[in-house]
Scaffold this active site. Sequence first.
Site, PDB file in Angstrom:
ATOM      1  N   LYS A  65       1.445  -3.977   3.777  1.00  0.00           N
ATOM      2  CA  LYS A  65       2.536  -4.526   3.975  1.00  0.00           C
ATOM      3  C   LYS A  65       2.680  -6.146   4.360  1.00  0.00           C
ATOM      4  O   LYS A  65       3.681  -6.705   4.204  1.00  0.00           O
ATOM      5  CB  LYS A  65       3.183  -3.721   5.274  1.00  0.00           C
ATOM      6  N   TYR A 124       6.397   0.363  -4.079  1.00  0.00           N
ATOM      7  CA  TYR A 124       5.942   0.448  -2.744  1.00  0.00           C
ATOM      8  C   TYR A 124       4.835   1.559  -2.766  1.00  0.00           C
ATOM      9  O   TYR A 124       3.574   1.352  -2.359  1.00  0.00           O
ATOM     10  CB  TYR A 124       6.862   1.274  -2.007  1.00  0.00           C
ATOM     11  N   VAL A 140      -2.364   4.016   7.438  1.00  0.00           N
ATOM     12  CA  VAL A 140      -2.861   5.518   7.466  1.00  0.00           C
ATOM     13  C   VAL A 140      -4.014   6.045   6.550  1.00  0.00           C
ATOM     14  O   VAL A 140      -4.539   7.114   7.012  1.00  0.00           O
ATOM     15  CB  VAL A 140      -1.634   6.474   7.262  1.00  0.00           C
TER      16      VAL A 140
HETATM   17  N1  GLU Z   1       2.063   4.958   2.172  1.00  0.00           N
HETATM   18  C1  GLU Z   1       2.257   5.197   3.683  1.00  0.00           C
HETATM   19  C2  GLU Z   1       3.726   6.073   3.725  1.00  0.00           C
HETATM   20  O1  GLU Z   1       4.592   5.276   3.484  1.00  0.00           O
HETATM   21  C3  GLU Z   1       2.097   4.256   4.638  1.00  0.00           C
HETATM   22  C4  GLU Z   1       2.219   4.366   5.914  1.00  0.00           C
HETATM   23  C5  GLU Z   1       1.191   3.763   6.735  1.00  0.00           C
HETATM   24  O2  GLU Z   1       0.095   3.347   6.282  1.00  0.00           O
HETATM   25  O3  GLU Z   1       1.341   3.729   7.991  1.00  0.00           O
HETATM   26  O4  GLU Z   1       3.989   6.766   4.318  1.00  0.00           O
END
Ligand code: GLU
Length: 312
Positions: free
Chosen positions: A67, A192, A262
């Site tokens: 992000k 995304y 995550v």
């Molecule tokens: N790809 C994960 C989601 O959209 C990212 C969340 C994260 O890394 O905090 O749920």
Amino acid sequence: MADISALVAEIAARMAALPDRGRVADYIPELAKVSGDHFGLAVITADGTEHVAGDADTCFSIQSVSKVFALVEALGSCGDRVWDRVGREPSGSAFNSIIQLELEQGRPRNPFINAGALAVTDLIANRTDSDGSGIGDILRLVRRLAGDDSIAVDGAVAYSEAATGFRNAALANYMRAFGTITGPVATTLDVYFHQCAIAMSCRQLARAGRFLAHGGIDPASGQAIVPPERARRINALMLTCGHYDASGEFAFRVGLPAKSGVGGGILAIAPGRASIAVWSPGLSPQGNSLRGTQALEDLAHAMGWSVFNPDV
Ligand code: GLU
């Protein structure tokens, strides 16, 4: 000046012995396959010296650390228009929360919660001058920053997330109804999911973050990646919003701008001093790397790198 290499090795050894490793994310099935035993740490100081320990050269899914790069890309092409659709306040709620969006007319609190990141990615995925290769633009940026063209998207992770990303689809559709997202929702989600599935090692990630530690200039190439003011602002957002509803706790313990994912990775910036990447897949209940946070706390404390220290 502390011996950073010895400190990095010592922290890795201490983390290997920690019994509580948190819980590996399993809501994205492909991430659940990763062993919680991994631990990697890479610290690149201002002079370019790389101090690494553990699995610092093993690639992992950077997930929400992406992000930061998507925000850099969107600010580069759209400038302050980004702030028309996303705020700059900590959310105090979960990374994938939906309820706040309804209460706040579909405008996400910040670019680092899922809703905000989807709104930012929509700008990249559906910009009018784009050749439709939104993920290509993000990947090109990351490769340039890390100085490494081998960095790629892990297709299995992207597929796994797309197959189970119902919450993200809900967030994106909901924002489309408010006009926060303007392009085709499917395109935005596709970019995304792919940006989250970029695979990098701690060493590559720390290299990619160096420009944020040095006023927007990548010391490896001498190139200005972002203007100094933008680097300062991105660091401010990382400090206040980079760990979701544990951002205050992270600032309290570590005191550095940082963004977690995550997959268990965290990119942390010690302005003027170092770019740091840590990886340990087990997470806290808020979705942030448990041992990764501990390692950063130990490192920042030993080095005196908190941005709240008077000598920084
Ligand atoms: N790809 C994960 C989601 O959209 C990212 C969340 C994260 O890394 O905090 O749920």
